[in-house]
Design a protein around this motif. Structure first.
Motif, short mmCIF file in Angstrom:
data_model
loop_
_atom_site.label_atom_id
_atom_site.label_comp_id
_atom_site.label_asym_id
_atom_site.label_seq_id
_atom_site.Cartn_x
_atom_site.Cartn_y
_atom_site.Cartn_z
N LEU A 7 14.43 -53.98 -21.68
CA LEU A 7 14.26 -52.84 -22.78
C LEU A 7 15.99 -52.75 -23.43
N ASP A 8 15.89 -52.60 -24.62
CA ASP A 8 17.26 -51.94 -25.30
C ASP A 8 16.94 -50.48 -25.31
N PRO A 9 17.75 -49.70 -24.43
CA PRO A 9 17.49 -48.51 -24.51
C PRO A 9 17.82 -47.77 -25.73
N GLY A 10 18.74 -48.39 -26.65
CA GLY A 10 19.03 -47.84 -27.82
C GLY A 10 17.86 -47.80 -29.09
N ALA A 11 16.93 -48.61 -28.67
CA ALA A 11 15.74 -48.93 -29.81
C ALA A 11 15.20 -47.77 -30.12
N SER A 12 14.59 -46.86 -28.95
CA SER A 12 13.73 -45.68 -29.51
C SER A 12 13.87 -44.89 -28.12
N PRO A 13 13.43 -43.45 -28.62
CA PRO A 13 13.23 -42.51 -27.27
C PRO A 13 12.57 -43.04 -26.26
N LEU A 14 11.43 -43.67 -26.68
CA LEU A 14 10.46 -44.32 -25.56
C LEU A 14 11.07 -45.47 -24.83
N ASP A 15 11.80 -46.27 -25.50
CA ASP A 15 12.55 -47.36 -24.80
C ASP A 15 13.49 -46.87 -23.95
#
Length: 278
Positions: A7-15
């Motif tokens: 996962l890219d933690p910066g992609a979205s709050p859910l990620d």
């Protein structure tokens, strides 16, 4: 070897939430299944949340924080996650609700989202589209947490009598929903009035609306239209007119005590136990 979703933690709050949950779980030396057993959820659900395929709930987050010793991190993140799941056009409204010191609502055809039960909310949200219904319902119910704040807003809700008779979700759901409304009758911050049919022509004939008031910012009026759009405005003339409309609606509505009595009567007479069995 099992493929691990990166996962890219910066992609979205859910990620970001999924990334942090996995990091915390692995630091604790637990498999997804083991963590699921501790939390009383399935390992599959843990995996879906970690890979941003499932939206976490507040309950899941609180349990995970307790089990992983994460000092409330996931419980704080989940609020951001849930707000981000709202339709783009509604996020501003959720922000207004969270900041308001007073909310005045008039509803013509259904119970306001901030007062809905889970079953009622599911029926409303699933009327035309049941995709992702679990997540969308959880997101709606999460908005009700504004009443758990240290200084929650004062909420005035005027419901047309029609709301009590519009059978959404069936008699069992309606009985539960009306009982839920009655549960607020001793809460001075949540005040529910019914605008009876006998009031005739009234100041709210143009439709439902919300009025948000703040500590220092100008008030805002919010209305909804078809096509998934909302219309917030801070226009002073509109605010003045809607405030006057609301004053007249409150004057035409039943008192808090008489409103509770009407809700109780409809709950028992229309949605009584004999209907629940059917």
């Amino acid at each position: 070897m099992t493929h691990i979703n990166i996962l890219d933690p910066g992609a979205s709050p859910l990620d970001y939430y999924g990334f942090e949950l996995r990091r915390l779980r692995e630091a604790a030396g637990l498999t997804q299944r083991q963590l699921g057993d501790v939390l009383n959820y399935t390992g599959s659900l843990v995996g879906q949340i970690e890979t941003a395929r499932k939206v976490p709930t507040l309950e899941f987050s609180e349990r995970a924080d307790a089990a992983l010793g994460s000092d409330g991190l996931l419980s704080r993140l989940v609020e951001l996650v849930l707000r981000n799941q709202l339709p783009t056009w509604f996020r501003q409204v959720a922000e207004l609700q969270s900041r308001a010191v007073e909310i005045c609502s008039f509803e013509t055809h259904m119970v306001h989202g901030l007062l809905q039960t889970e079953a009622y909310a599911r029926a409303v949200l699933g009327a035309l589209d049941d995709t992702g219904l679990d997540d969308r319902t959880a997101v709606r119910l999460a908005r009700q947490r504004i009443f758990e704040k240290e200084e929650p807003p004062v909420f005035w809700a005027i419901l047309s009598e029609a709301v009590l008779y519009q059978e959404i979700g069936g008699p069992v759901t309606m009985r539960e929903q009306l009982g839920h409304l009655l549960g607020f009758k001793d809460n001075p911050r949540i005040n529910i009035q019914v605008l009876p049919f006998k009031s005739g022509a009234h100041a709210g004939l143009q439709g439902s609306f919300d009025l948000y008031r703040f500590e220092s910012d100008p008030a805002i009026v919010y209305t909804e239209g078809y096509g998934g759009s909302g219309h917030p405005t801070a226009n002073r003339a509109t605010i003045k007119k809607c405030s006057l409309r609301y004053d007249h609606l409150q004057a035409a509505a039943l008192s808090l005590r008489d409103s509770a009595e009407m809700i109780r009567c409809v709950m028992e007479d229309r949605y009584g136990e004999q209907r629940d069995v059917a």
